[in-house]
Write a protein that holds these residues in place. Sequence first.
Motif, PDB file in Angstrom:
ATOM      1  N   ILE A  50      39.749  29.395  35.395  1.00  0.00           N
ATOM      2  CA  ILE A  50      40.987  29.782  36.064  1.00  0.00           C
ATOM      3  C   ILE A  50      41.832  28.534  36.289  1.00  0.00           C
ATOM      4  O   ILE A  50      41.304  27.473  36.622  1.00  0.00           O
ATOM      5  CB  ILE A  50      40.681  30.497  37.400  1.00  0.00           C
ATOM      6  N   THR A  51      43.116  28.658  36.039  1.00  0.00           N
ATOM      7  CA  THR A  51      44.036  27.570  36.348  1.00  0.00           C
ATOM      8  C   THR A  51      44.310  27.622  37.837  1.00  0.00           C
ATOM      9  O   THR A  51      44.806  28.632  38.337  1.00  0.00           O
ATOM     10  CB  THR A  51      45.331  27.708  35.546  1.00  0.00           C
ATOM     11  N   TRP A  52      43.987  26.560  38.511  1.00  0.00           N
ATOM     12  CA  TRP A  52      44.020  26.596  39.978  1.00  0.00           C
ATOM     13  C   TRP A  52      45.391  26.926  40.527  1.00  0.00           C
ATOM     14  O   TRP A  52      45.532  27.747  41.434  1.00  0.00           O
ATOM     15  CB  TRP A  52      43.540  25.248  40.529  1.00  0.00           C
ATOM     16  N   LYS A  53      46.423  26.317  39.949  1.00  0.00           N
ATOM     17  CA  LYS A  53      47.743  26.441  40.547  1.00  0.00           C
ATOM     18  C   LYS A  53      48.328  27.834  40.372  1.00  0.00           C
ATOM     19  O   LYS A  53      48.889  28.403  41.311  1.00  0.00           O
ATOM     20  CB  LYS A  53      48.682  25.396  39.941  1.00  0.00           C
ATOM     21  N   CYS A  54      48.191  28.406  39.177  1.00  0.00           N
ATOM     22  CA  CYS A  54      48.859  29.684  38.909  1.00  0.00           C
ATOM     23  C   CYS A  54      47.909  30.865  38.819  1.00  0.00           C
ATOM     24  O   CYS A  54      48.348  32.007  38.785  1.00  0.00           O
ATOM     25  CB  CYS A  54      49.668  29.591  37.624  1.00  0.00           C
ATOM     26  N   GLY A  55      46.615  30.616  38.755  1.00  0.00           N
ATOM     27  CA  GLY A  55      45.657  31.709  38.769  1.00  0.00           C
ATOM     28  C   GLY A  55      45.411  32.384  37.429  1.00  0.00           C
ATOM     29  O   GLY A  55      44.764  33.436  37.394  1.00  0.00           O
ATOM     30  N   VAL A  56      45.889  31.813  36.362  1.00  0.00           N
ATOM     31  CA  VAL A  56      45.626  32.398  35.044  1.00  0.00           C
ATOM     32  C   VAL A  56      44.138  32.289  34.734  1.00  0.00           C
ATOM     33  O   VAL A  56      43.534  31.228  34.904  1.00  0.00           O
ATOM     34  CB  VAL A  56      46.454  31.684  33.962  1.00  0.00           C
ATOM     35  N   THR A  57      43.562  33.386  34.259  1.00  0.00           N
ATOM     36  CA  THR A  57      42.127  33.430  34.004  1.00  0.00           C
ATOM     37  C   THR A  57      41.824  33.490  32.513  1.00  0.00           C
ATOM     38  O   THR A  57      42.653  33.883  31.695  1.00  0.00           O
ATOM     39  CB  THR A  57      41.474  34.619  34.710  1.00  0.00           C
ATOM     40  N   ASN A  58      40.608  33.153  32.212  1.00  0.00           N
ATOM     41  CA  ASN A  58      40.144  33.065  30.822  1.00  0.00           C
ATOM     42  C   ASN A  58      38.660  33.360  30.849  1.00  0.00           C
ATOM     43  O   ASN A  58      37.921  32.756  31.629  1.00  0.00           O
ATOM     44  CB  ASN A  58      40.423  31.644  30.307  1.00  0.00           C
ATOM     45  N   TYR A  59      38.224  34.317  30.025  1.00  0.00           N
ATOM     46  CA  TYR A  59      36.827  34.723  30.031  1.00  0.00           C
ATOM     47  C   TYR A  59      36.211  34.571  28.645  1.00  0.00           C
ATOM     48  O   TYR A  59      36.894  34.691  27.620  1.00  0.00           O
ATOM     49  CB  TYR A  59      36.692  36.184  30.460  1.00  0.00           C
ATOM     50  N   ALA A  60      34.924  34.386  28.647  1.00  0.00           N
ATOM     51  CA  ALA A  60      34.182  34.361  27.397  1.00  0.00           C
ATOM     52  C   ALA A  60      33.799  35.785  27.027  1.00  0.00           C
ATOM     53  O   ALA A  60      33.255  36.523  27.847  1.00  0.00           O
ATOM     54  CB  ALA A  60      32.911  33.541  27.556  1.00  0.00           C
ATOM     55  N   GLY A  61      34.073  36.130  25.768  1.00  0.00           N
ATOM     56  CA  GLY A  61      33.626  37.389  25.200  1.00  0.00           C
ATOM     57  C   GLY A  61      33.738  38.576  26.139  1.00  0.00           C
ATOM     58  O   GLY A  61      34.799  38.910  26.632  1.00  0.00           O
ATOM     59  N   SER A  62      32.603  39.178  26.409  1.00  0.00           N
ATOM     60  CA  SER A  62      32.566  40.383  27.218  1.00  0.00           C
ATOM     61  C   SER A  62      32.308  40.111  28.701  1.00  0.00           C
ATOM     62  O   SER A  62      32.028  41.027  29.460  1.00  0.00           O
ATOM     63  CB  SER A  62      31.478  41.315  26.693  1.00  0.00           C
ATOM     64  N   MET A  63      32.395  38.839  29.102  1.00  0.00           N
ATOM     65  CA  MET A  63      32.111  38.503  30.499  1.00  0.00           C
ATOM     66  C   MET A  63      33.046  39.223  31.456  1.00  0.00           C
ATOM     67  O   MET A  63      32.669  39.557  32.581  1.00  0.00           O
ATOM     68  CB  MET A  63      32.223  36.985  30.710  1.00  0.00           C
ATOM     69  N   GLU A  64      34.284  39.457  31.027  1.00  0.00           N
ATOM     70  CA  GLU A  64      35.264  40.042  31.923  1.00  0.00           C
ATOM     71  C   GLU A  64      34.882  41.458  32.350  1.00  0.00           C
ATOM     72  O   GLU A  64      35.363  41.954  33.366  1.00  0.00           O
ATOM     73  CB  GLU A  64      36.637  40.062  31.246  1.00  0.00           C
ATOM     74  N   ASP A  65      34.012  42.087  31.592  1.00  0.00           N
ATOM     75  CA  ASP A  65      33.594  43.448  31.940  1.00  0.00           C
ATOM     76  C   ASP A  65      32.865  43.487  33.275  1.00  0.00           C
ATOM     77  O   ASP A  65      32.975  44.475  34.022  1.00  0.00           O
ATOM     78  CB  ASP A  65      32.662  44.001  30.852  1.00  0.00           C
ATOM     79  N   ARG A  66      32.107  42.429  33.555  1.00  0.00           N
ATOM     80  CA  ARG A  66      31.269  42.459  34.754  1.00  0.00           C
ATOM     81  C   ARG A  66      31.529  41.289  35.704  1.00  0.00           C
ATOM     82  O   ARG A  66      31.117  41.342  36.865  1.00  0.00           O
ATOM     83  CB  ARG A  66      29.804  42.441  34.341  1.00  0.00           C
ATOM     84  N   PHE A  67      32.175  40.248  35.202  1.00  0.00           N
ATOM     85  CA  PHE A  67      32.392  39.038  36.006  1.00  0.00           C
ATOM     86  C   PHE A  67      33.878  38.877  36.310  1.00  0.00           C
ATOM     87  O   PHE A  67      34.722  39.152  35.456  1.00  0.00           O
ATOM     88  CB  PHE A  67      31.894  37.803  35.251  1.00  0.00           C
ATOM     89  N   THR A  68      34.161  38.377  37.493  1.00  0.00           N
ATOM     90  CA  THR A  68      35.541  38.108  37.885  1.00  0.00           C
ATOM     91  C   THR A  68      35.622  36.721  38.512  1.00  0.00           C
ATOM     92  O   THR A  68      34.925  36.448  39.504  1.00  0.00           O
ATOM     93  CB  THR A  68      36.056  39.147  38.884  1.00  0.00           C
ATOM     94  N   ILE A  69      36.454  35.885  37.939  1.00  0.00           N
ATOM     95  CA  ILE A  69      36.685  34.563  38.516  1.00  0.00           C
ATOM     96  C   ILE A  69      37.942  34.625  39.369  1.00  0.00           C
ATOM     97  O   ILE A  69      38.914  35.307  39.024  1.00  0.00           O
ATOM     98  CB  ILE A  69      36.819  33.477  37.418  1.00  0.00           C
ATOM     99  N   SER A  70      37.889  33.942  40.490  1.00  0.00           N
ATOM    100  CA  SER A  70      39.050  33.913  41.370  1.00  0.00           C
ATOM    101  C   SER A  70      39.004  32.630  42.189  1.00  0.00           C
ATOM    102  O   SER A  70      38.003  31.918  42.185  1.00  0.00           O
ATOM    103  CB  SER A  70      39.079  35.132  42.295  1.00  0.00           C
TER     104      SER A  70
END
Length: 121
Positions: A50-70
């Motif tokens: 995640i870009t700290w300042k603006c909050g843009v996220t980026n996930y590997a493969g299918s991680m976004e299905d079950r994982f959430t970065i914030s």
Amino acid sequence: VQLQASGGGLVHPGGSLRLSCTPSGGSVNSYAMGWFRRAPEKAREFVAAITWKCGVTNYAGSMEDRFTISRDTAKNTLYLQMNNLKPEDTAVYYCAAGGLNSGYESLYYYWGQGTLVTVSS
């Protein structure tokens, strides 16, 4: 910058955990922060960033299905919410800070010590 990861533990399959990472010793406002993991006998792999300042996220493969970065900028804390955990998610999870929102670990300058997540019945 020092990074302190926490929140790991033992969880049953299908359970959830939230990992935290707290930076200290400097500002991470200009950084991206990421989570990586290393499973037993495997290479470390990218999970999310995640870009700290603006909050843009980026996930590997299918991680976004079950994982959430914030991140919570007021608390200066990075999170990784992990749901529906599976035994193959068992790993040491590392937080890192670097100059680019990327899955390449070589682009991260600072690393935390890791927190162990064990998914087992």
